[in-house]
Enzyme design. Sequence first.
Site, PDB file in Angstrom:
ATOM      1  N   HIS A 134       0.875  -1.179   0.000  1.00  0.00           N
ATOM      2  CA  HIS A 134       0.000   0.000   0.000  1.00  0.00           C
ATOM      3  C   HIS A 134       0.911   1.228   0.000  1.00  0.00           C
ATOM      4  O   HIS A 134       2.025   1.169   0.524  1.00  0.00           O
ATOM      5  CB  HIS A 134      -0.841  -0.052   1.284  1.00  0.00           C
ATOM      6  CG  HIS A 134      -1.905   0.977   1.409  1.00  0.00           C
ATOM      7  ND1 HIS A 134      -1.648   2.280   1.749  1.00  0.00           N
ATOM      8  CD2 HIS A 134      -3.252   0.896   1.270  1.00  0.00           C
ATOM      9  CE1 HIS A 134      -2.781   2.953   1.824  1.00  0.00           C
ATOM     10  NE2 HIS A 134      -3.778   2.135   1.527  1.00  0.00           N
ATOM     11  N   ASP A 211       3.577  -4.325   7.912  1.00  0.00           N
ATOM     12  CA  ASP A 211       2.321  -3.597   7.783  1.00  0.00           C
ATOM     13  C   ASP A 211       1.203  -4.597   8.086  1.00  0.00           C
ATOM     14  O   ASP A 211       0.923  -5.494   7.296  1.00  0.00           O
ATOM     15  CB  ASP A 211       2.209  -3.043   6.356  1.00  0.00           C
ATOM     16  CG  ASP A 211       0.883  -2.322   6.121  1.00  0.00           C
ATOM     17  OD1 ASP A 211      -0.022  -2.437   6.979  1.00  0.00           O
ATOM     18  OD2 ASP A 211       0.751  -1.661   5.076  1.00  0.00           O
ATOM     19  N   GLN A 214      -4.063  -5.142   7.219  1.00  0.00           N
ATOM     20  CA  GLN A 214      -5.064  -6.129   6.795  1.00  0.00           C
ATOM     21  C   GLN A 214      -4.909  -7.460   7.529  1.00  0.00           C
ATOM     22  O   GLN A 214      -5.787  -8.316   7.445  1.00  0.00           O
ATOM     23  CB  GLN A 214      -4.977  -6.372   5.273  1.00  0.00           C
ATOM     24  CG  GLN A 214      -5.231  -5.150   4.421  1.00  0.00           C
ATOM     25  CD  GLN A 214      -6.593  -4.507   4.678  1.00  0.00           C
ATOM     26  OE1 GLN A 214      -7.538  -5.146   5.159  1.00  0.00           O
ATOM     27  NE2 GLN A 214      -6.704  -3.226   4.382  1.00  0.00           N
ATOM     28  N   LYS A 237     -10.004  -0.570  10.766  1.00  0.00           N
ATOM     29  CA  LYS A 237     -10.139  -1.762   9.925  1.00  0.00           C
ATOM     30  C   LYS A 237     -10.456  -3.000  10.756  1.00  0.00           C
ATOM     31  O   LYS A 237     -10.428  -4.126  10.278  1.00  0.00           O
ATOM     32  CB  LYS A 237      -8.859  -1.982   9.119  1.00  0.00           C
ATOM     33  CG  LYS A 237      -8.598  -0.871   8.103  1.00  0.00           C
ATOM     34  CD  LYS A 237      -7.370  -1.156   7.293  1.00  0.00           C
ATOM     35  CE  LYS A 237      -6.894   0.052   6.505  1.00  0.00           C
ATOM     36  NZ  LYS A 237      -7.749   0.422   5.380  1.00  0.00           N
ATOM     37  N   CYS A 384      -4.803   2.525  -3.544  1.00  0.00           N
ATOM     38  CA  CYS A 384      -3.554   3.068  -2.950  1.00  0.00           C
ATOM     39  C   CYS A 384      -2.391   2.105  -3.158  1.00  0.00           C
ATOM     40  O   CYS A 384      -1.526   1.958  -2.282  1.00  0.00           O
ATOM     41  CB  CYS A 384      -3.722   3.391  -1.475  1.00  0.00           C
ATOM     42  SG  CYS A 384      -4.992   4.599  -1.156  1.00  0.00           S
TER      43      CYS A 384
HETATM   44  C1  LIG Z   1      -2.176  -2.917   3.694  1.00  0.00           C
HETATM   45  C2  LIG Z   1      -2.519  -1.512   4.102  1.00  0.00           C
HETATM   46  N1  LIG Z   1      -1.575  -0.726   4.625  1.00  0.00           N
HETATM   47  C3  LIG Z   1      -1.840   0.515   5.036  1.00  0.00           C
HETATM   48  C4  LIG Z   1      -3.084   1.064   4.912  1.00  0.00           C
HETATM   49  C5  LIG Z   1      -3.338   2.456   5.386  1.00  0.00           C
HETATM   50  O1  LIG Z   1      -4.179   2.463   6.500  1.00  0.00           O
HETATM   51  P1  LIG Z   1      -4.722   3.828   7.112  1.00  0.00           P
HETATM   52  O2  LIG Z   1      -5.344   4.582   5.976  1.00  0.00           O
HETATM   53  O3  LIG Z   1      -5.708   3.406   8.140  1.00  0.00           O
HETATM   54  O4  LIG Z   1      -3.558   4.548   7.689  1.00  0.00           O
HETATM   55  C6  LIG Z   1      -4.107   0.303   4.347  1.00  0.00           C
HETATM   56  C7  LIG Z   1      -5.453   0.851   4.129  1.00  0.00           C
HETATM   57  O5  LIG Z   1      -6.229   0.372   3.341  1.00  0.00           O
HETATM   58  C8  LIG Z   1      -3.820  -1.030   3.949  1.00  0.00           C
HETATM   59  O6  LIG Z   1      -4.765  -1.821   3.416  1.00  0.00           O
END
Ligand SMILES: Cc1ncc(COP(=O)(O)O)c(C=O)c1O
Length: 426
Positions: A134, A211, A214, A237, A384
């Site tokens: 992401h 990260d 998910q 999430k 993203c």
């Molecule tokens: C794998 C992953 N990393 C990071 C993020 C970013 O999360 P946030 O927008 O809550 O900071 C997301 C959001 O969809 C994500 O799916």
Amino acid sequence: MIPMNRKTNDPVPCNELALKIKLDFPLLSREMAGKKLVYLDSTATTQKPQVVLDAELKYYQETNANVHRGLYTLAEDATTQYEQARMKVAEFIGAQYEEVIFTSGTTSSINMAARLLEPLVKEGDEIVITIMEHHSNFLPWQQLAKRKKCVLKIIPITKEYGLDMAAAQKIITSKTKIVACTYVSNVLGTINAVGEVIEMAKRVGAYTLIDGAQAVPHMMLEVKKLGCDFLAFSGHKMCGPTGIGVLYGKRELLEKLEPVVFGGEMVKEATLHTLSWNELPWKFEAGTPNIAGAIALGTAVAYIQEIFTLQMQEHLGDLTKYALAEMQTLPGLQIIGPRGEEMEKGEKIERIGVISFTMDCAHPHDIAEILNSHGVCIRAGHHCAMPLHTTLAIPATARVSFYVYNTKEDVDALMRGLRRVVEVFA
Ligand SMILES: Cc1ncc(COP(=O)(O)O)c(C=O)c1O
């Protein structure tokens, strides 16, 4: 992990469970386009159960006061509730209490980690990420590499949409100083073998960040077993509110690192020209935190711990399998991610219920629009993850994603919408 290999004639045998859980989520009883709302975008954000909504409101109605400052009862109660929430989160991921830093979400957690590690890298060092990141786990490292003249290296994916572990072996070398990798792809749904990636990084003495945006909502993971230096995730999430998230950091490392945000709360003593910082974890929490959000996240964690039973994990696996099978009956529909046959490899599960796809007859935006007119909410775009889409030579995908409240009926509604897409555009 989600067991996908049970033998049964009913494609979604634990559906009753999800139907019951759905009742906990007030928004899911509303209508959209004259139809019962079907929410299939939990990867973007999950819906919130009543207990979480109540927790946030209760804090403002009964306890609202700043934390770690006041000596009056209200302020002490707010501090206790805030720190109890931290305790719940720490227990949930198998961390020590001092290792849980509250942030505003995954993005701010990863940006903070990149800033914290900045003094430890120098020109020519290598930072390794993967192509399926992401933007939140791509751009902070890209920019750190630019600031410090480091080399950014990228682990590719295989044609089966898994992480290319053979390439990873070659890319992670003695020059590698940081490895940042997603546990679960928000586009492909792939579960990465992050344990192996962390091992490779450790062998060369590199710092690791996972990260978990998910993964934490879908897997009961334990940071000590994983062995990563950092884990980042978001409350919204996993049934919690927006604007609250976590940066887990290994205690020994956090003790060594210097704060990058300065202000109230993080300081023990300040003079005209110097400061000494507070203990962990407060040394990394400058300013008034999202108190209500943290407390409600604690409630969300307790809620998930209660409902995320083995049966629920089986349900989400069955639902994913059912959706994949149904979707692939449509002409010209391609799944962008592991397709299903890979899911039957004994114990080794490779994906969660995040299903990105394209259709020959329609653009993802058109697919999302038709589904919206059927009351079905899905995401369309690059999610993203533009570098991944560029690599796959696909400008955009449509994406459905499941969480604890999704049912077989939701998949059936999705399929009615997708059949309509074929009727309109094919
Ligand atoms: C794998 C992953 N990393 C990071 C993020 C970013 O999360 P946030 O927008 O809550 O900071 C997301 C959001 O969809 C994500 O799916």
